[in-house]
Scaffold this active site. Structure first.
Site, PDB file in Angstrom:
ATOM      1  N   GLU A 113     -65.371 -87.718  47.545  1.00  0.00           N
ATOM      2  CA  GLU A 113     -64.256 -86.852  47.149  1.00  0.00           C
ATOM      3  C   GLU A 113     -64.496 -86.358  45.739  1.00  0.00           C
ATOM      4  O   GLU A 113     -65.171 -87.016  44.957  1.00  0.00           O
ATOM      5  CB  GLU A 113     -62.944 -87.656  47.154  1.00  0.00           C
ATOM      6  N   LYS A 115     -63.616 -85.858  41.944  1.00  0.00           N
ATOM      7  CA  LYS A 115     -62.795 -86.622  40.993  1.00  0.00           C
ATOM      8  C   LYS A 115     -61.988 -85.628  40.168  1.00  0.00           C
ATOM      9  O   LYS A 115     -62.505 -84.955  39.283  1.00  0.00           O
ATOM     10  CB  LYS A 115     -63.671 -87.490  40.091  1.00  0.00           C
ATOM     11  N   ASP A 117     -59.622 -84.156  37.511  1.00  0.00           N
ATOM     12  CA  ASP A 117     -59.360 -84.565  36.138  1.00  0.00           C
ATOM     13  C   ASP A 117     -57.900 -84.313  35.787  1.00  0.00           C
ATOM     14  O   ASP A 117     -57.553 -83.322  35.155  1.00  0.00           O
ATOM     15  CB  ASP A 117     -60.281 -83.801  35.183  1.00  0.00           C
ATOM     16  N   TYR A 225     -54.712 -88.851  47.628  1.00  0.00           N
ATOM     17  CA  TYR A 225     -55.920 -89.382  48.257  1.00  0.00           C
ATOM     18  C   TYR A 225     -55.812 -90.836  48.692  1.00  0.00           C
ATOM     19  O   TYR A 225     -56.784 -91.424  49.125  1.00  0.00           O
ATOM     20  CB  TYR A 225     -57.134 -89.212  47.336  1.00  0.00           C
ATOM     21  N   LYS A 313     -69.950 -89.905  37.313  1.00  0.00           N
ATOM     22  CA  LYS A 313     -69.507 -88.978  36.258  1.00  0.00           C
ATOM     23  C   LYS A 313     -70.561 -87.906  36.040  1.00  0.00           C
ATOM     24  O   LYS A 313     -71.747 -88.209  35.955  1.00  0.00           O
ATOM     25  CB  LYS A 313     -69.305 -89.748  34.943  1.00  0.00           C
ATOM     26  N   CYS A 407     -71.717 -73.533  -5.343  1.00  0.00           N
ATOM     27  CA  CYS A 407     -70.575 -73.873  -4.487  1.00  0.00           C
ATOM     28  C   CYS A 407     -69.890 -72.605  -3.993  1.00  0.00           C
ATOM     29  O   CYS A 407     -69.577 -71.729  -4.791  1.00  0.00           O
ATOM     30  CB  CYS A 407     -69.591 -74.723  -5.284  1.00  0.00           C
ATOM     31  N   CYS A 410     -66.318 -72.424  -6.014  1.00  0.00           N
ATOM     32  CA  CYS A 410     -66.168 -72.252  -7.462  1.00  0.00           C
ATOM     33  C   CYS A 410     -67.413 -71.701  -8.125  1.00  0.00           C
ATOM     34  O   CYS A 410     -67.391 -71.355  -9.307  1.00  0.00           O
ATOM     35  CB  CYS A 410     -65.797 -73.578  -8.118  1.00  0.00           C
ATOM     36  N   CYS A 425     -70.861 -80.164  -4.649  1.00  0.00           N
ATOM     37  CA  CYS A 425     -70.350 -79.467  -5.816  1.00  0.00           C
ATOM     38  C   CYS A 425     -69.782 -80.551  -6.716  1.00  0.00           C
ATOM     39  O   CYS A 425     -68.938 -81.325  -6.288  1.00  0.00           O
ATOM     40  CB  CYS A 425     -69.247 -78.490  -5.404  1.00  0.00           C
ATOM     41  N   CYS A 430     -63.158 -77.961  -9.051  1.00  0.00           N
ATOM     42  CA  CYS A 430     -63.440 -77.013  -7.966  1.00  0.00           C
ATOM     43  C   CYS A 430     -62.190 -76.806  -7.100  1.00  0.00           C
ATOM     44  O   CYS A 430     -61.615 -77.767  -6.593  1.00  0.00           O
ATOM     45  CB  CYS A 430     -64.583 -77.560  -7.123  1.00  0.00           C
TER      46      CYS A 430
HETATM   47  P1  AMP Z   1     -61.106 -93.492  35.236  1.00  0.00           P
HETATM   48  O1  AMP Z   1     -59.777 -93.093  34.652  1.00  0.00           O
HETATM   49  O2  AMP Z   1     -62.256 -92.773  34.639  1.00  0.00           O
HETATM   50  O3  AMP Z   1     -61.258 -94.997  35.304  1.00  0.00           O
HETATM   51  O4  AMP Z   1     -61.094 -93.002  36.750  1.00  0.00           O
HETATM   52  C1  AMP Z   1     -60.160 -93.479  37.672  1.00  0.00           C
HETATM   53  C2  AMP Z   1     -59.151 -92.422  37.951  1.00  0.00           C
HETATM   54  O5  AMP Z   1     -59.718 -91.297  38.589  1.00  0.00           O
HETATM   55  C3  AMP Z   1     -58.126 -92.880  38.933  1.00  0.00           C
HETATM   56  O6  AMP Z   1     -57.127 -93.638  38.313  1.00  0.00           O
HETATM   57  C4  AMP Z   1     -57.575 -91.586  39.450  1.00  0.00           C
HETATM   58  O7  AMP Z   1     -56.459 -91.185  38.661  1.00  0.00           O
HETATM   59  C5  AMP Z   1     -58.683 -90.583  39.204  1.00  0.00           C
HETATM   60  N1  AMP Z   1     -59.135 -89.870  40.403  1.00  0.00           N
HETATM   61  C6  AMP Z   1     -59.297 -88.526  40.486  1.00  0.00           C
HETATM   62  N2  AMP Z   1     -59.704 -88.151  41.698  1.00  0.00           N
HETATM   63  C7  AMP Z   1     -59.803 -89.279  42.444  1.00  0.00           C
HETATM   64  C8  AMP Z   1     -60.162 -89.537  43.815  1.00  0.00           C
HETATM   65  N3  AMP Z   1     -60.527 -88.546  44.630  1.00  0.00           N
HETATM   66  N4  AMP Z   1     -60.127 -90.815  44.232  1.00  0.00           N
HETATM   67  C9  AMP Z   1     -59.774 -91.827  43.393  1.00  0.00           C
HETATM   68  N5  AMP Z   1     -59.415 -91.637  42.097  1.00  0.00           N
HETATM   69  C10 AMP Z   1     -59.432 -90.377  41.628  1.00  0.00           C
HETATM   70 ZN    ZN Z   2     -66.967 -76.097  -6.065  1.00  0.00          ZN
END
Ligand code: AMP
Ligand code: ZN
Length: 684
Positions: A113, A115, A117, A225, A313, A407, A410, A425, A430
């Protein structure tokens, strides 16, 4: 209509609206026109106005309805919300895949899946109706953000399909689409409000608003999810759970793939990396999970994370852009710092246009020329950094950077001692240094004069009202109120600070007179005296006078203070101008000695060392640090074996990982608050 018919009609309308809003927001595939939809909503609103007793919490009219809560009530999670272990590169990912296959002793199917953000969220439904939404918090206890999450259009207020009527907890991510994030930051900027660093912070901040109507205006979205206790719904695998969530009315990310081999998993990860910029939301990696719940149970959990999932990551994001210029700024110690000015680019979720280049040696080492196409990235996804030039793209028009020998502020000659990287400087008068010193004095970590920002300080200097830090304490409310801000109104008269801000500032200046000695020492900007050294000196000597009277040997005898620092402190107090400044500060009523809680005996947290990471909700990190120190604890910046506890807030940094690696106990905000209120150290 008879009462019973009205109730029936309201129920029917709620069902219709829920269905069509699901088609519209979740599936992005409406069946009816916007007008027809609005008509349904208006009809329901009308009925509910006339029959308030018919209003239900799952009514679509209640998305913004609950009164704003003052505070988020704590929610204990039914099952811990774990974080995920990370694989920082493909090698670590492959090692994890091999380990799970070996531990299970048979070929394993994985689900990949994206991840997302954002910020994690847990939704509880009772009888199919949304009753609670909670943040992850420290994993054990989160915050009740129901009123806010209710405003997010893709969160079903009532479940449909297989989830209809179910009592269930589901988990997922709340996120802010890239476009909404840009819009929000533009609006914040236009309103003179702080901008968010990235969509993740914006999402987390928006979910934790005091006023749900603010959350509603933020354009948040969700991907779910996880089903908690999936076996109760006859689900045997993660991919079935995702299907179940989708059919029950949730928004589920469509980029999911069941993979039966390492190669398939790697292919998914590479494709995701490739496509991340085309997606309308930010992703920071791929989550790979063992598909079968029975196999997940076999693998179990470590203290912090499931063994059956890993977060791969993405490598730090890099972008290319054009280096327009290298300029030089002058810091408060006179250090000349070159910085790159480049065409704005979006990296890891925010737009950057500048990055420090540290010093001339660094520029030479990286081989950067002005006019180069350069690669930029965000170190730790926060601080912009120039990686280096793309030499192949040079056309001969590039020119080397030359450190100025005067500088830029100044015009005094710049001094760079043999063997040192930094040019300075050395003109004590200054203007750039003076301004930076004043800004430093007023800053949060030093005397913390609330509201005294860079702009106002620059205006005070321009007007000749402030030349050194003692002048802050001679400002009258009238002078401040009349301070011209360098702009004119339509009628040509100057815009001034005004009485309201002036009164506030006078209050902040007054409050700053009683800061702890360490803050004052740090605020003076003595070379080599950072916050930690200032603390050590304050502890050892207790007053500015005692430090000024101490010999270099006495100073160097303090733990954490070596001969170089000692010499610098001596040089500062040997200077007559500096001594005169201290006298002026005293005369203005600024406290220069520590009122020590003499013979207070053992303090409750003495001997313990804390490190703070991530954002706390009830106070700033500085406030938490002060409170801990007031109880005798030490607070440091980096995690080591000697650290007693790491306090982890929302979106923690690498310190948490370090703590895990070293086995240092981790506590959450709740535990911290308990410690502060009871004086009992946390249980290790
Ligand atoms: P981290 O905060 O880096 O430890 O990553 C874990 C967090 O990734 C989890 O707490 C989720 O909030 C997030 N996350 C985002 N997408 C997913 C996904 N598809 N499955 C599980 N966790 C996810
Ligand atoms: Zn100066």
């Amino acid at each position: 209509m008879a009462e019973a018919d009205v109730a029936k009609r309201a129920e029917k309308l709620r069902e219709l609206i829920a269905y069509h809003s699901w088609r519209y927001y979740v599936l992005d595939d409406p069946e009816i026109s916007d007008d027809a939809y609005d008509a349904l909503v208006r009809e329901l609103e009308q009925i509910e106005r006339e029959h308030p007793e018919l209003v239900r919490p799952d009514s679509p009219t209640q998305r913004v309805g609950a009164p704003p809560s003052d505070q988020f009530a704590p929610v204990r999670h039914s099952q811990r919300m774990y974080s995920l272990d990370n694989a920082m590169d493909e090698g670590e990912l492959v090692a994890w895949l091999e380990r799970t296959t070996r531990d299970l002793g048979r070929p394993v199917r994985y689900v990949c899946e994206l991840k997302i953000d954002g910020s994690s969220i847990a939704l509880t439904y009772e009888g199919g109706v949304l009753v609670r939404a909670a943040t992850r918090g420290d994993g054990t206890t989160g915050e009740d953000v129901t009123a806010n999450v209710r405003t997010i259009k893709t969160v079903p207020l009532r479940l449909i399909g297989p989830g209809a009527g179910a009592t269930v907890e589901v988990r997922g991510e709340v996120y802010m689409p890239k476009a909404s994030f840009e819009r929000l930051n533009e609006a914040q900027e236009a309103a003179g409000l702080p901008v968010f660093a990235n969509p993740r912070n914006a999402a987390a901040g928006s979910v934790r608003q005091k006023d749900p109507s603010v959350t509603a205006s933020r354009d948040l979205d969700t991907f779910l999810y996880q089903v908690v206790e999936p076996e109760r719904f006859g689900l045997a695998t993660q991919h079935e759970a995702l299907e179940w969530l989708r059919a029950s009315g949730f928004k589920v990310n469509p980029d999911v793939r069941v993979c039966a081999s390492t190669d398939e998993v790697l292919a998914f990860c590479r494709e995701a990396l490739e496509r991340r910029h085309d997606l309308p939301y930010e992703i920071d990696g791929v989550v790979v999970k063992v598909d079968s719940f029975a196999e997940q149970a076999e693998l179990g959990f470590t203290a912090k994370a499931p063994r059956w999932a890993i977060a791969y990551k993405f490598p730090p994001e890099e972008r290319t852009t054009k280096l327009l210029d290298i300029r030089v700024s002058v810091g408060r110690t006179g250090a000349l710092t070159p910085y790159a000015v480049f065409e704005p680019v979006r990296v890891a979720g925010s737009t950057i246009a500048r990055a420090t280049l540290h010093n001339a040696d660094e520029i030479a080492r990286k081989g950067i020329l002005i006019g180069d196409t350069i690669i930029v990235r965000k170190a730790g996804d926060v601080i912009p950094e120039v990686v280096g030039p793309v030499v192949a793209l040079r056309d001969g028009s590039e020119r080397p950077f030359v450190m100025p020998d005067a500088c830029p502020s100044c015009g005094s000659p710049v001094w760079r001692p043999e063997g040192e990287a930094v040019a300075r400087c050395v003109n004590a008068a200054c203007p750039a240094q003076r301004l930076e010193r004043l800004i430093h004095w007023a800053s949060r970590g030093a005397m913390d004069i609330d509201g005294m920002g860079e702009e106002i300080i620059a205006r005070l200097v321009d007007e000749g009202l402030v030349a050194d830090v003692s002048d802050f304490y001679r400002l009258s409310e009238e002078r401040l109120a009349a301070l011209p801000l360098g702009r004119v109104k339509k009628d040509g008269s100057p815009v001034v600070l005004g009485p309201v801000v002036a009164a506030k500032l006078v209050g902040s200046i007054e409050a700053s007179k009683r800061r702890p000695l360490a803050r004052l020492l740090f605020g003076l900007g003595i070379r080599h005296v950072g916050a930690t050294v200032a603390e050590a000196l304050a502890d050892a000597f207790g007053s500015v006078d005692a430090i000024a009277a101490a010999s270099a040997e006495d100073l160097a005898a303090v733990e954490g203070v070596g001969p170089v620092i000692a010499a610098s402190v001596r040089a500062f107090f040997d200077n007559a101008d500096n001594r005169a400044l201290i006298e002026r500060l005293k005369a203005a009523g600024v406290a220069t000695s520590e009122e020590r809680p003499a013979e207070m005996g053992e303090q409750p947290l003495s001997g313990l060392t804390f490190v703070l990471t991530g954002a706390l909700s009830s106070m700033t990190r500085e406030q938490a640090a002060e409170a801990l120190k007031a109880m005798g604890a030490k607070v440091t910046d980096s995690v080591s074996k000697k650290t007693s506890f790491v306090v982890v807030g929302e979106s923690p940094g690498s310190k948490r990982d370090k703590a895990l690696a070293l086995g240092v106990p981790i506590i959450g905000e709740e535990e911290l608050l308990r410690t502060l209120s009871t004086g009992q150290p946390p249980a290790a």
